[in-house]
Structures are given as structure tokens and as C-alpha cells.
Design an enzyme around this catalytic site. Structure first.
Site, PDB file in Angstrom:
ATOM      1  N   THR A  19       0.796  -1.317  -0.123  1.00 19.77           N
ATOM      2  CA  THR A  19       0.101  -0.029   0.257  1.00 19.77           C
ATOM      3  C   THR A  19       1.039   1.170  -0.284  1.00 19.77           C
ATOM      4  OG1 THR A  19      -1.611  -1.469   1.406  1.00 19.77           O
ATOM      5  CG2 THR A  19      -2.198   1.627   1.662  1.00 19.77           C
ATOM      6  N   ARG A  22       8.017   3.997   2.075  1.00 18.00           N
ATOM      7  CA  ARG A  22       8.165   5.153   3.655  1.00 18.00           C
ATOM      8  C   ARG A  22       9.064   5.120   2.579  1.00 18.00           C
ATOM      9  NH1 ARG A  22       4.633   4.948   7.969  1.00 18.00           N
ATOM     10  NH2 ARG A  22       6.330   5.490   9.057  1.00 18.00           N
ATOM     11  N   ASN A 119      14.526  -9.062   3.726  1.00 22.34           N
ATOM     12  CA  ASN A 119      12.959  -8.881   3.874  1.00 22.34           C
ATOM     13  C   ASN A 119      12.757  -7.860   5.218  1.00 22.34           C
ATOM     14  OD1 ASN A 119      10.890 -10.099   6.695  1.00 22.34           O
ATOM     15  ND2 ASN A 119      10.986 -11.497   4.795  1.00 22.34           N
ATOM     16  N   ASP A 120      11.443  -7.654   4.237  1.00 20.52           N
ATOM     17  CA  ASP A 120      10.366  -6.194   5.455  1.00 20.52           C
ATOM     18  C   ASP A 120      10.601  -6.283   6.369  1.00 20.52           C
ATOM     19  OD1 ASP A 120       8.935  -8.407   4.733  1.00 20.52           O
ATOM     20  OD2 ASP A 120       7.275  -6.472   3.580  1.00 20.52           O
ATOM     21  N   GLU A 169      11.522 -17.691   9.267  1.00 25.62           N
ATOM     22  CA  GLU A 169       9.831 -17.442   8.898  1.00 25.62           C
ATOM     23  C   GLU A 169       9.214 -17.549  10.249  1.00 25.62           C
ATOM     24  OE1 GLU A 169       7.909 -15.905   7.001  1.00 25.62           O
ATOM     25  OE2 GLU A 169       9.739 -15.397   5.225  1.00 25.62           O
ATOM     26  N   CYS A 182      -3.344 -22.112   6.891  1.00 27.77           N
ATOM     27  CA  CYS A 182      -2.480 -20.474   6.324  1.00 27.77           C
ATOM     28  C   CYS A 182      -2.751 -19.668   5.234  1.00 27.77           C
ATOM     29  CB  CYS A 182      -0.907 -20.459   7.675  1.00 27.77           C
ATOM     30  SG  CYS A 182      -0.398 -19.454   7.080  1.00 27.77           S
ATOM     31  N   CYS A 184      -0.620 -19.422   3.581  1.00 30.65           N
ATOM     32  CA  CYS A 184       1.232 -19.781   3.109  1.00 30.65           C
ATOM     33  C   CYS A 184       0.700 -21.249   2.836  1.00 30.65           C
ATOM     34  CB  CYS A 184       2.209 -20.152   3.902  1.00 30.65           C
ATOM     35  SG  CYS A 184       1.880 -20.941   5.444  1.00 30.65           S
ATOM     36  N   CYS A 189      -0.291 -22.971  11.411  1.00 32.84           N
ATOM     37  CA  CYS A 189       1.115 -22.070  11.975  1.00 32.84           C
ATOM     38  C   CYS A 189       0.158 -20.427  13.039  1.00 32.84           C
ATOM     39  CB  CYS A 189       0.899 -21.319  10.470  1.00 32.84           C
ATOM     40  SG  CYS A 189       1.731 -22.317   9.336  1.00 32.84           S
ATOM     41  N   GLU A 191       0.683 -17.830  12.389  1.00 35.75           N
ATOM     42  CA  GLU A 191       0.519 -16.432  12.067  1.00 35.75           C
ATOM     43  C   GLU A 191      -1.618 -17.091  12.940  1.00 35.75           C
ATOM     44  OE1 GLU A 191       1.897 -15.779   8.808  1.00 35.75           O
ATOM     45  OE2 GLU A 191       0.260 -15.137   7.547  1.00 35.75           O
TER      46      GLU A 191
END
Ligand SMILES: [Zn+2]
Length: 336
Positions: A19, A22, A119-120, A169, A182, A184, A189, A191
């Protein structure tokens, strides 16, 4: 570095999201000199987005009244999977058509500045490690509890990458055998139980299954809500919200025990939307952790809330660039 270089040189930190992009200029001490956020408009595909990112670096530099000569290079945090050593984004769920895109080289060619990427979630963790909740420790793991769960593992100041460059991860650690599906493709997971998005989803599912809650009205009207309202409902004494929040904290505590044994960090930092719950998160995770943990040795990590908020990504990207500059390894293979 001379005193002038310490205070008058900047790394550019770029946080590329589905989205928002920055961009920030960050000094050697981790302080942001100037920052701006732009709409990514990723539906255009990779080329126009990269073109814009290079232009935004120039815009932010000009707005900060900084010259090109004061910039040491660029660090980019990107969704993955990706290859930090080759600077290539293999694929990203929220960046359509990004398939094996040589992001570092493209930015370097457009800006003339050495560029490094990672990776962010790794770089957000590195940001907290370098200039935030982990700046006084050498070993830190961060879990970013947002739509999904991102994670980064810092061992002796290095980000852990592994052979496939995709280590850490931890959101996809399986905590429930044959559990919830998940995004993925795996089942059970972390998550799927403990991300901000899935905590809210589990409350909606329980209400649809007939459980009552002060959030029932919103579900009946089809009004979407996130973890912030779930946390509010917990504070308001809603039993359903309290149960699902407690379960999320229980699964996070399982992850913390596993993190303890896998990496033995000094500190585990919680970031992202759910971390805004503060003590309601850390105290419950701590409570479950103490019930779950072993009794052989007191090698227990401290569990804390992140402090840099949405700036962690750009600060970490810039910090990673500073590290590359200082170690002369802009184009080197990752060491960890
Ligand atoms: Zn998963």
C-alpha cells in the site's frame, strides 16, 4: 568516520509495502532527518514502482536539504521471498507481477547509489535492534504481529538468513498439528492463531458459530474490525474476546519457548498492530511462557514491546545500509 561524517551523512531507508512506500534519510546514530510516505500503486507492476522509488529518494533528499554527496547508499526492505545476496525479489503476495525482479540493481542504476536489500520483517527487526527496543543487546528476535506475522532473528548483530536466505519465518512455525489453514498453505501456523488479522477473524468465526459477544452486532452488520476492537472488548470484559486473546498469547508463548531454545536471545520484541495492546499482550504471554518453560536453566528471554512503531522498517533498512558501508560489503554474500 569523522565527526562531520557522523552527523552529516545519511543512509536512505526504503520500506516497500503493498500500500505504502516509506522513504527516510537516517544518520549514523539511527535518527531520522527527513521522512515521507507515498502510495505504492502496485497494480501498475514493478517497473513504474521502482522508477517512482528512485524519484522519491531524490525528492526526500531535496526536501531534507541534503546533497547527493552526503548519501552513503540505500537500504530497501521488501516483501519476499527474496534473495538479499543477489538483490532479487522472487515473489511477493502483495506485489502483483513481481517475479524475480532485480530490485537492488535497478535502484542502483537509477540513483547511482550502492543499494542493499532484505526482507521487510528482517529489516524492521534490525531497526529495533539497532536503534530501538534492542539497542542495548546483541541477540534479539522480533515478531511483528500484523495482518500476518513477520519475524527477524538478530544473532550477534547479524541477521540470520540461512542457505535459502529465507530463515526466520517464525510466523509459519506450526504450533497446532493439523490446525487452521494458513495463507502460506500449511496448517496450524502461529500466524493462523496469533496475528492481528487472525485474532479478529477467530472472533468473527466464533460469533458466526453462535457464541455471544459485545462484538456480535458488528458481525451481524458485516462491519469489518481488527485486533484493536478485540483488545477494547477484552478491556470491556467480553468473555469471548478474552478467550481468543488469551489463546493468541498462549500460542505466542509457545513460540517464545521455541525461540528461547533455537536462538537463546536476550530479548524477544513484539511489534505490529497487536503490540499496541502493551501490557495486555506482554503480561499474558509472560504468564503462559512461565507455565510452559523448562526448569533446567534460567536462560529466559525478556519479552518487550517495540518502540519505533511504523519507523522500524525505514530505520532498519538504513541501518543495514550503514552496516554495509562500514563493513565494505555492499555486494558481498550474507555472512549469517
Ligand atoms: Zn503459514
Amino acid at each position: 568516520l569523522t565527526e562531520a561524517e557522523m552527523t552529516d551523512s545519511y543512509a536512505v531507508g526504503v520500506d516497500l509495502g503493498g500500500t505504502t512506500v516509506r522513504v527516510a534519510l537516517v544518520d549514523r546514530a539511527g535518527q531520522i532527518r527527513h521522512e515521507a510516505a507515498y502510495s505504492s500503486n502496485v497494480e501498475r507492476g514493478p517497473e513504474p514502482v521502482i522508477e517512482d522509488m528512485a524519484r522519491w529518494v531524490g525528492e526526500v533528499t531535496a526536501a531534507a536539504n541534503v546533497t547527493r554527496e552526503q548519501l552513503i547508499g540505500i537500504g530497501i526492505g521488501s516483501p519476499g521471498p527474496l534473495s538479499p545476496s543477489r538483490g532479487v525479489v522472487h515473489k511477493a503476495a502483495n506485489l502483483p507481477d513481481w517475479i524475480d525482479i532485480p530490485l537492488s540493481r535497478s535502484m542502483q542504476e537509477r540513483t547511482g547509489l550502492p543499494t542493499i536489500m532484505d526482507n521487510d520483517a528482517n529489516l524492521a527487526a534490525y531497526g529495533e535492534f539497532w536503534a530501538g527496543a534492542g539497542k542495548d543487546v546483541d541477540n534479539m528476535v522480533m515478531l511483528t504481529l500484523g495482518t500476518g506475522i513477520g519475524a527477524g532473528v538478530v544473532i550477534k548483530g547479524e541477521l540470520l538468513h540461512g542457505h535459502f536466505e529465507n530463515a526466520g519465518e517464525l510466523g509459519h512455525w506450526i504450533v497446532v498439528p493439523n490446525g487452521r489453514r494458513c495463507s502460506c498453505g500449511q496448517r496450524g501456523c502461529l500466524e493462523a492463531y496469533a496475528s492481528a488479522g487472525n485474532v479478529a477473524r477467530r472472533v468473527v468465526e466464533a460469533i458466526r458459530d453462535g457464541e455471544t459477544s459485545i462484538l456480535s452486532g458488528l458481525v451481524q452488520k458485516g462491519t469489518p474490525f481488527g485486533s484493536r476492537l478485540v483488545v477494547q472488548a477484552v478491556h470491556d470484559g467480553d468473555p469471548l474476546a478474552a478467550r481468543i486473546w488469551d489463546e493468541a498469547c498462549y500460542y505466542l508463548a509457545i513460540a517464545c519457548v521455541n525461540i528461547q531454545h533455537a536462538y537463546n536471545p536476550t530479548r524477544i520484541v513484539m511489534a505490529g498492530g497487536m503490540s499496541k495492546a502493551g501490557d495486555l499482550l506482554t503480561q499474558l504471554v509472560q504468564k503462559h511462557f512461565e507455565l510452559l518453560a523448562w526448569n533446567l536453566y534460567d536462560d529466559f528471554p525478556e519479552i518487550r514491546i517495540a518502540v519505533l512503531g511504523d519507523d522500524a522498517g525505514v530505520i532498519g533498512a538504513a541501518g543495514w545500509a550503514w552496516k554495509a558501508e562500514e563493513e565494505g560489503r555492499w555486494n558481498a554474500e550474507p555472512t549469517c
